[in-house]
Design an enzyme around this catalytic site. Structure first.
Site, PDB file in Angstrom:
ATOM      1  N   ARG A   1     -10.748  -0.038  15.184  1.00 22.78           N
ATOM      2  CA  ARG A   1     -10.567   0.666  13.911  1.00 22.78           C
ATOM      3  C   ARG A   1     -11.320  -0.157  12.882  1.00 22.78           C
ATOM      4  O   ARG A   1     -12.540  -0.102  12.847  1.00 22.78           O
ATOM      5  CB  ARG A   1      -9.063   0.824  13.603  1.00 22.78           C
ATOM      6  CG  ARG A   1      -8.765   1.806  12.496  1.00 22.78           C
ATOM      7  CD  ARG A   1      -7.288   1.869  12.150  1.00 22.78           C
ATOM      8  NE  ARG A   1      -6.799   0.621  11.572  1.00 22.78           N
ATOM      9  CZ  ARG A   1      -5.576   0.419  11.107  1.00 22.78           C
ATOM     10  NH1 ARG A   1      -4.666   1.392  11.189  1.00 22.78           N
ATOM     11  NH2 ARG A   1      -5.215  -0.729  10.579  1.00 22.78           N
TER      12      ARG A   1
ATOM     13  N   MET B   1      10.543  24.851   0.851  1.00 20.23           N
ATOM     14  CA  MET B   1       9.705  23.931   0.078  1.00 20.23           C
ATOM     15  C   MET B   1      10.532  23.014  -0.824  1.00 20.23           C
ATOM     16  O   MET B   1      10.295  21.822  -0.900  1.00 20.23           O
ATOM     17  CB  MET B   1       8.705  24.725  -0.775  1.00 20.23           C
ATOM     18  CG  MET B   1       7.690  23.834  -1.453  1.00 20.23           C
ATOM     19  SD  MET B   1       6.534  24.740  -2.487  1.00 20.23           S
ATOM     20  CE  MET B   1       5.626  25.693  -1.287  1.00 20.23           C
TER      21      MET B   1
ATOM     22  N   TYR C   1      14.526  31.313   6.035  1.00 24.17           N
ATOM     23  CA  TYR C   1      13.316  32.040   6.423  1.00 24.17           C
ATOM     24  C   TYR C   1      13.306  32.308   7.927  1.00 24.17           C
ATOM     25  O   TYR C   1      13.577  31.415   8.725  1.00 24.17           O
ATOM     26  CB  TYR C   1      12.071  31.217   6.081  1.00 24.17           C
ATOM     27  CG  TYR C   1      11.702  31.228   4.612  1.00 24.17           C
ATOM     28  CD1 TYR C   1      11.412  32.412   3.949  1.00 24.17           C
ATOM     29  CD2 TYR C   1      11.625  30.038   3.911  1.00 24.17           C
ATOM     30  CE1 TYR C   1      11.062  32.407   2.607  1.00 24.17           C
ATOM     31  CE2 TYR C   1      11.272  30.023   2.565  1.00 24.17           C
ATOM     32  CZ  TYR C   1      10.990  31.211   1.919  1.00 24.17           C
ATOM     33  OH  TYR C   1      10.634  31.212   0.599  1.00 24.17           O
TER      34      TYR C   1
ATOM     35  N   LYS D   1       0.847  -1.205   0.000  1.00 22.29           N
ATOM     36  CA  LYS D   1       0.000   0.000   0.000  1.00 22.29           C
ATOM     37  C   LYS D   1       0.879   1.251   0.000  1.00 22.29           C
ATOM     38  O   LYS D   1       2.078   1.177   0.296  1.00 22.29           O
ATOM     39  CB  LYS D   1      -0.906  -0.018   1.233  1.00 22.29           C
ATOM     40  CG  LYS D   1      -0.135   0.038   2.555  1.00 22.29           C
ATOM     41  CD  LYS D   1      -1.024  -0.233   3.748  1.00 22.29           C
ATOM     42  CE  LYS D   1      -0.218  -0.175   5.049  1.00 22.29           C
ATOM     43  NZ  LYS D   1      -0.991  -0.664   6.191  1.00 22.29           N
TER      44      LYS D   1
HETATM   45  C1  LIG Z   1      -0.219  -1.643   6.840  1.00 23.67           C
HETATM   46  C2  LIG Z   1      -0.794  -2.921   7.309  1.00 23.67           C
HETATM   47  C3  LIG Z   1       0.020  -4.025   7.606  1.00 23.67           C
HETATM   48  C4  LIG Z   1       1.518  -3.958   7.608  1.00 23.67           C
HETATM   49  O1  LIG Z   1       1.954  -3.365   8.802  1.00 23.67           O
HETATM   50  P1  LIG Z   1       3.504  -3.266   9.137  1.00 23.67           P
HETATM   51  O2  LIG Z   1       3.531  -2.759  10.518  1.00 23.67           O
HETATM   52  O3  LIG Z   1       4.069  -2.297   8.162  1.00 23.67           O
HETATM   53  O4  LIG Z   1       4.053  -4.631   8.956  1.00 23.67           O
HETATM   54  C5  LIG Z   1      -0.590  -5.215   7.926  1.00 23.67           C
HETATM   55  N1  LIG Z   1      -1.925  -5.316   7.965  1.00 23.67           N
HETATM   56  C6  LIG Z   1      -2.733  -4.279   7.721  1.00 23.67           C
HETATM   57  C7  LIG Z   1      -4.187  -4.457   7.810  1.00 23.67           C
HETATM   58  C8  LIG Z   1      -2.199  -3.042   7.398  1.00 23.67           C
HETATM   59  O5  LIG Z   1      -3.005  -2.010   7.148  1.00 23.67           O
END
Ligand SMILES: *Cc1c(COP(=O)(O)O)cnc(C)c1O
Length: 366
Positions: free
Chosen positions: A130, A310, A262, A32
């Site tokens: 969650r 930036m 800045y 992801k």
């Molecule tokens: C992001 C995620 C993981 C991976 O987590 P890590 O701590 O990066 O290993 C696993 N399961 C779900 C549902 C996640 O959203």
């Protein structure tokens, strides 16, 4: 190239090898957020070549991008609010996670129109509050039973809230709740093929929570899930895959008493040579970092001076530096300040540092 992210794919392969030697579970590579900033498709391909058998994304569009790239491995997209393009998900054989009756109904409706059974994973909330089914559990089971011919139940899963605190009772409690919910499901005849609970932290520290598959994220990228509670990635023989280099736009001599950047927040206490690095907060450097970090040039630390802009930042190269405009400095990783040092300086976690490196910074692979 004024700056680039170097992604060492052999480090990804090495890290998966390390993990594989410590578990019998199948490995789902979590890709992801553009593979935690490392690049979705190249990382996914190397992960599959290195022994991962599944891919996981949060968003559906990330999963669809993997299919568009010709990747045929099983993929699950686990964070899909109502009214996503479920028709595309089903057509492209992407597994979906359901954690509400509303979503379940919507996906089954789309699947019926297409005449294809969707592949589903039931997510249960075992304590994190969650994702996952919580208050709807009994009704959810009843619904799942009523429509059981209309989908394939592939997975049963949940997520730890505190796996990076291996000694916390919270983990055992979550796992107990997980087992209870699983028993309730099997008691009415469901047999999920793939039970999965562990993220990287649980993978590294809670072997009884591995089940059939582990969801490997941050550790695949060579970073520790929590430097404070578990130590550096090197404790687990992991190798960071990401490093960043950027060019010096200018090198100039400045005098003691000069105010830099800045707001003139930093006054030089000595004559020195400043390097102007073409990398700023829009590239992903946290502006909140202080001069605890900086860049490396020629094996020497060059601390940040003043505020990050930036598109650029200013570093103190030291009066005797041989740096010249056009030379590369290491911004993070490699021989420079580590990603964990940047995270610490910004009072955040390594996950946030790597995922926020902007898309305008090219990724180079080797
Ligand atoms: C992001 C995620 C993981 C991976 O987590 P890590 O701590 O990066 O290993 C696993 N399961 C779900 C549902 C996640 O959203």
């Amino acid at each position: 190239m004024r700056a680039f992210v170097h992604v060492d794919l052999s480090a990804i392969a090495h890290n998966i090898g390390q993990i594989k030697s410590s578990t019998n579970a199948e490995i789902l590579a979590v890709v992801k957020a553009d593979a935690y900033g490392h690049g979705l498709v190249p990382v996914a391909i190397r992960a599959l070549e290195s022994g991962a058998t599944w891919l996981g994304t949060a968003l559906l569009e990330e999963a669809l991008a993997l299919r568009s790239a010709g990747i045929n491995a099983p993929i699950i997209a686990w964070l899909t609010p109502p009214h996503e393009n479920f028709a595309a998900a089903i057509k492209w054989n992407i597994d979906l996670s359901v954690s509400s009756i509303q979503l379940f109904e919507e996906i089954l409706g789309k699947a019926k129109e297409l005449g294809i059974k969707p592949r589903l994973h039931f997510e249960v909330d075992t304590g994190m509050r969650r994702g996952g089914i919580l208050d709807q559990w009994d009704d959810f089971i009843a619904f799942a039973l009523e429509y059981r011919d209309e989908y394939t139940l592939v997975g049963f899963w949940s997520h730890f809230a505190r796996a990076d605190e291996p000694d916390s009772d919270f983990n055992a409690n979550q796992q107990l709740e997980f087992e209870n919910k699983l028993m309730a499901l099997t008691a009415v005849g469901f047999v999920p093929e793939i039970i999965h609970l562990s993220n990287s932290a649980a993978l590294l520290s809670i072997p009884p929570a591995h089940y059939h598959m582990v969801r490997l994220g941050i550790a695949m990228y060579g970073l520790s899930p929590d430097v404070k509670t578990m130590g550096q990635g090197s404790v687990f023989n992991l190798r960071p895959a990401m490093s960043i280099k950027a060019k010096l736009h200018l090198v100039k001599n400045a005098k003691a008493g000069d105010a830099v950047g800045y707001g003139g927040t930093e006054i030089l206490t000595r004559d020195t040579k400043l390097g102007i690095v073409v990398f700023g907060y829009s590239d992903g450097l946290p502006r909140s970092t202080s001069n605890k970090v900086g860049v490396y040039y020629d094996g020497c630390r060059a601390p940040l001076v003043g505020r990050i802009s930036m598109d650029q930042c200013v570093v103190d190269l030291g009066l005797n530096s041989r740096a010249r405009a056009g030379d590369y400095v290491t911004v993070m990783g490699g021989d420079g300040y580590t990603i964990d040092e940047w995270a610490d300086a910004a009072n955040t976690i390594n996950y946030e540092i790597v995922t926020r490196i902007a898309s305008r910074v090219p990724r180079i692979y080797s």
